[in-house]
Design a protein around this motif. Structure first.
Motif, PDB file in Angstrom:
ATOM      1  N   ASP A   1     -59.250  -0.195 -56.670  1.00 19.08           N
ATOM      2  CA  ASP A   1     -58.970   1.413 -57.023  1.00 19.08           C
ATOM      3  C   ASP A   1     -59.709   2.309 -56.191  1.00 19.08           C
ATOM      4  O   ASP A   1     -61.082   2.363 -56.432  1.00 19.08           O
TER       5      ASP A   1
ATOM      6  N   TYR B   1     -59.745   5.402 -56.163  1.00 22.07           N
ATOM      7  CA  TYR B   1     -60.008   6.680 -56.864  1.00 22.07           C
ATOM      8  C   TYR B   1     -61.437   6.561 -57.657  1.00 22.07           C
ATOM      9  O   TYR B   1     -62.313   7.368 -57.972  1.00 22.07           O
TER      10      TYR B   1
ATOM     11  N   PHE C   1     -53.650   9.445 -62.623  1.00 25.23           N
ATOM     12  CA  PHE C   1     -52.852   8.986 -61.407  1.00 25.23           C
ATOM     13  C   PHE C   1     -52.484   7.683 -61.970  1.00 25.23           C
ATOM     14  O   PHE C   1     -52.514   7.333 -62.900  1.00 25.23           O
TER      15      PHE C   1
ATOM     16  N   ASP D   1     -54.426   4.798 -62.652  1.00 28.64           N
ATOM     17  CA  ASP D   1     -54.914   4.703 -63.966  1.00 28.64           C
ATOM     18  C   ASP D   1     -54.104   4.185 -64.903  1.00 28.64           C
ATOM     19  O   ASP D   1     -54.509   3.256 -65.706  1.00 28.64           O
TER      20      ASP D   1
ATOM     21  N   LYS E   1     -45.884   7.126 -66.866  1.00 28.40           N
ATOM     22  CA  LYS E   1     -46.449   8.107 -66.335  1.00 28.40           C
ATOM     23  C   LYS E   1     -45.666   8.844 -65.243  1.00 28.40           C
ATOM     24  O   LYS E   1     -45.640   9.989 -65.100  1.00 28.40           O
TER      25      LYS E   1
ATOM     26  N   ASP F   1     -44.605  12.771 -65.262  1.00 25.29           N
ATOM     27  CA  ASP F   1     -44.953  13.714 -64.243  1.00 25.29           C
ATOM     28  C   ASP F   1     -43.851  14.394 -63.688  1.00 25.29           C
ATOM     29  O   ASP F   1     -43.703  15.512 -63.571  1.00 25.29           O
TER      30      ASP F   1
END
Length: 187
Positions: free
Chosen positions: A27, A29, A97, A100, A155, A159
Motif C-alpha cells: 500500500d 498510501y 481510498f 483501504d 466503496k 463514491d
C-alpha cells in the motif's frame, strides 16, 4: 507429533496472513495504521465465532444435509457477518481510498479464516497436511478475497452515488456470496 501439528497449523494460517502483510506493505498510501488492520483481524475472528453458532443453529433447524448447507446457507451467513463489519466501516467513513477498503476487507476475511481454521483443526484433530494446505491456500484466501470484494465494491459504488446505502452495498455482498458458494461447490 508436535512438528506435525506445527506444520499443519502453519499451512492453515500463514498463507492468508502473509498475503495480508503483503497487501499492507504494498500500500503506497500507508493510511491504515497497523492497529486498525489488527482490529479487523479480531473482528473477523469474532464473525467466525458468531457464524459457527448461527450455522449450527440453522443446520439443526432446517434439517438440510451438511453439503447443501455448506454450499448455500453457510455462505450467506458467513458473508453477511463478515460483510457487516466492512459495511459498518464504510458507513463510519473509515475508507479513504479503495485500497483501504481492500485491505480492511481482506483483514476481516483473514481473521475469519484464521479462527475458522483453528476451530476446524481442534474439531477434526489429526488430519492430513494436504487438508491444511487446501484450507490455508484455498479457503483462507477465498475468505479474505470475497470480503475484500464486498468492501471494494461497496466503496466504489458509494463514491459514485454520493454515499453508502443499501443499493451501494448489496451488489458486492451478493457477488461475494455467489463466489463463496461457487468455491464451496468444489469441495
Amino acid at each position: 507429533m508436535i512438528a506435525y501439528v506445527v506444520v499443519s497449523l502453519a499451512l492453515a494460517l500463514l498463507p492468508v496472513l502473509v498475503f495480508l502483510l503483503a497487501l499492507v506493505l504494498l500500500d503506497s498510501y500507508k493510511l491504515l495504521p497497523w492497529d486498525r488492520v489488527v482490529r479487523q483481524l479480531v473482528f473477523g475472528a469474532l464473525a467466525a465465532i458468531a457464524s459457527i453458532g448461527v450455522n449450527r443453529l440453522l443446520l439443526g433447524v432446517t434439517g438440510v444435509d451438511t453439503a447443501t448447507f455448506a454450499r448455500y446457507l453457510a455462505t450467506v451467513v458467513e458473508e453477511l457477518l463478515k460483510g457487516s463489519i466492512v459495511v459498518a466501516l464504510l458507513f463510519a467513513r473509515r475508507f479513504g481510498f479503495l485500497v483501504d477498503a481492500a485491505i480492511c476487507g481482506f483483514a476481516v476475511g483473514a481473521g475469519f479464516a484464521a479462527f475458522e481454521n483453528i476451530h476446524y483443526f481442534r474439531v477434526l484433530g489429526d488430519t492430513s497436511p494436504v487438508l491444511w494446505t487446501i484450507r490455508g491456500f484455498g479457503t483462507a484466501i477465498m475468505h479474505g478475497s470475497v470480503t475484500a470484494i464486498t468492501a471494494v465494491a461497496a466503496k466504489a459504488l458509494s463514491d459514485r452515488r454520493g454515499g453508502p446505502s443499501a443499493l451501494t452495498v448489496a451488489p458486492g455482498w451478493l457477488f461475494a456470496m455467489l463466489l463463496h458458494s461457487g468455491f464451496n461447490h468444489f469441495f
